[in-house]
Design an enzyme around this catalytic site. Structure first.
Site, PDB file in Angstrom:
ATOM      1  N   ARG A 270       0.845  -1.196   0.000  1.00 26.01           N
ATOM      2  CA  ARG A 270       0.000   0.000   0.000  1.00 26.01           C
ATOM      3  C   ARG A 270       0.879   1.245   0.000  1.00 26.01           C
ATOM      4  NH1 ARG A 270      -4.911  -1.838   4.167  1.00 26.01           N
ATOM      5  NH2 ARG A 270      -5.345  -3.789   3.057  1.00 26.01           N
ATOM      6  N   ARG A 285       1.684   1.540  10.225  1.00 26.49           N
ATOM      7  CA  ARG A 285       1.259   1.965   8.888  1.00 26.49           C
ATOM      8  C   ARG A 285       2.475   1.905   7.967  1.00 26.49           C
ATOM      9  NH1 ARG A 285      -3.364   5.028   7.593  1.00 26.49           N
ATOM     10  NH2 ARG A 285      -3.612   5.576   9.791  1.00 26.49           N
ATOM     11  N   GLU A 357      -7.218  -0.518  14.843  1.00 28.85           N
ATOM     12  CA  GLU A 357      -7.783  -1.580  14.007  1.00 28.85           C
ATOM     13  C   GLU A 357      -6.788  -2.720  13.762  1.00 28.85           C
ATOM     14  OE1 GLU A 357      -8.534  -2.357   9.346  1.00 28.85           O
ATOM     15  OE2 GLU A 357      -9.019  -0.322  10.045  1.00 28.85           O
ATOM     16  N   SER A 360     -10.781  -6.242   9.814  1.00 30.64           N
ATOM     17  CA  SER A 360     -12.024  -5.767   9.201  1.00 30.64           C
ATOM     18  C   SER A 360     -12.699  -6.964   8.557  1.00 30.64           C
ATOM     19  CB  SER A 360     -11.759  -4.715   8.118  1.00 30.64           C
ATOM     20  OG  SER A 360     -11.362  -3.501   8.686  1.00 30.64           O
ATOM     21  N   ARG A 397       0.443  -6.113  11.528  1.00 27.78           N
ATOM     22  CA  ARG A 397       0.115  -5.109  12.541  1.00 27.78           C
ATOM     23  C   ARG A 397      -0.228  -5.745  13.887  1.00 27.78           C
ATOM     24  NH1 ARG A 397      -4.275  -0.275  11.711  1.00 27.78           N
ATOM     25  NH2 ARG A 397      -2.815   0.340  10.064  1.00 27.78           N
TER      26      ARG A 397
END
Length: 435
Positions: A270, A285, A357, A360, A397
């Protein structure tokens, strides 16, 4: 002429028939997302004009065929005026075909920009308007000033950000020693638990064609996040959801075999566009990470229950890792293009005093299946678009939450019991200063 040999053929990403019957549903969804609800009227107008253009084309083509038969059976003296009329008709057919194709392109262009219609009950609003559905576990009373995951990772010889930046730039890192073993153990645990629950393990390709990336909805508002290799016209995936969604593209699945459940392990990439200055410390991140992603093909009737099952499997994994977390119902404006409903599990991060988070799970209804032409036959034998769902089961993460929540005063980390067999040790011990 469309590639299907008929002018104006569309692969609708929104069900136009349903839109005609209930345009207020799209309007309400757009408002809940904070998007323009007038798009419903633009779609209805283009749809009506497109259908009218198709009707005109079909009528003129039928007339042209009839005229052709008349010419072939006409006497010599009748043939000349008939040929002139046929020539005029031919010109009109071409014009009607061009108009139908133009309107189809306009309609497709608007459709491509419309996000999925949200599921009833999803909270309205933006990123901060989520609803907390549940909390599990209480943040541990440490009794000492906690170290953050990067300081712990450096003490343990597990994370090396400096050399990651030297080799690749900002937001890259090395997982070293027990850090590499911790990630491999975590992902292996996720894969084995998913397989035990009936998922087929997959190692998918991480470079995909534009039609696969676009078909999953990641080339709209998410396009700035995606790495593109122009020389090959391929995209690096940000989640194995993308290749797993493309796995059954242009197929009709056996209804009695549904649901199809896959668990994909892949590196993910990403660009983190727009995140300048956010989470620059450590591995929260980053540009590259590993992830085990659940992906399901099912029917619309079974999708809600399947969505809750995915959430349940995520919660079981977090419970086994003894992490305090909360479950949120994500607000419509934070769902992304493809999701109609999304639940996140956010783990407690002691040094931030906040939940972040980790997972998801999204119900994408038939949004991706329409773009990728994935169908099954209903009990009457009629092809229907499948429903797709996805959900994280482990990712890099998670190391952040594991290290911070299970740390000891001396900088060691006691691994949760369920994870120990996969890492091969009970405690991660400091190894001293970085070499």
């Amino acid at each position: 002429m469309s590639p299907h040999g008929f002018p104006g053929t569309l692969h609708n990403v929104i069900d136009l028939r349903a839109l005609r019957d209930d345009p207020d549903r799209l309007r309400a969804s757009q408002r809940a997302r904070g998007e323009d609800d007038a798009v419903a009227d633009r779609l209805l107008d283009l749809d009506s004009r497109h259908r009218s253009a198709l009707t005109r084309f079909e009528s003129l083509r039928a007339e042209q065929k009839s005229a052709g038969r008349s010419v072939s059976s006409a006497s010599p003296e009748e043939r000349e005026p008939l040929l002139a009329a046929a020539k005029t008709l031919s010109s009109q057919v071409k014009e009607a075909e061009a108009e139908a194709d133009r309107l189809a392109a306009d309609l497709s262009g608007v459709l491509a920009e419309v996000p999925n219609i949200i599921e009833e009950g999803a909270p309205a609003g933006g990123v901060d308007d989520f609803t907390v559905l549940d909390k599990a576990g209480a943040p541990r009373e440490l009794g000492f000033t906690p170290r953050d995951h990067l300081e712990l990772g450096e003490l343990l010889g597990a994370i090396d950000m400096d050399r990651g930046a030297k080799v690749s730039g900002a937001r890259f890192y090395f997982l070293t020693g027990v850090g590499a073993m911790l990630e491999l153990g975590l992902l292996n645990m996720a894969m084995q638990r998913a397989a035990a629950n009936g998922f087929t393990p997959m190692i998918p390709p991480v470079l995909v064609k534009p039609e696969t990336m676009g078909g999953t909805g990641f080339l709209g508002e998410h396009a700035p996040e995606v790495y593109h290799l122009p020389a090959d016209d391929l995209y690096l995936v940000g989640t194995s959801e993308v290749p797993l969604a493309g796995y059954h593209a242009n197929e009709i699945l056996a209804a009695d075999a549904l649901p199809h459940r896959y668990i994909g392990w892949s590196p993910c990439f990403r660009r983190e566009a727009g995140s300048y200055g956010k989470d620059t410390r450590g591995i929260i991140r980053v540009h590259q990470f590993n992830k085990a992603e659940m992906f399901v093909y099912t029917t619309a009737e079974r999708a809600h229950e399947e969505h809750l099952r995915l959430l349940g499997w995520q919660r079981e994994m977090l419970d086994l890792l003894e992490l305090p977390y909360r479950v949120i119902d994500t607000a419509a404006g934070d769902l992304g293009t493809s999701a109609a409903r999304k639940y996140d599990c956010e783990a407690w991060v002691p040094t931030q005093g906040a939940y972040r988070e980790l997972t998801s799970t999204s119900n994408c209804t038939d949004f991706q299946a329409r773009r990728l032409n994935i169908r099954y036959r209903d009990p009457e034998g009629k092809p229907r678009f499948a429903t797709t769902l996805n959900g994280t089961l482990a990712t890099t993460r998670w190391i952040v939450a594991i290290l911070e929540n299970h740390q000891q005063a001396d900088g060691s980390v006691v691994l949760p019991e369920a994870l120990r067999p996969f890492v091969g040790r009970e405690v991660l011990e400091p190894v001293g200063a970085k070499g």
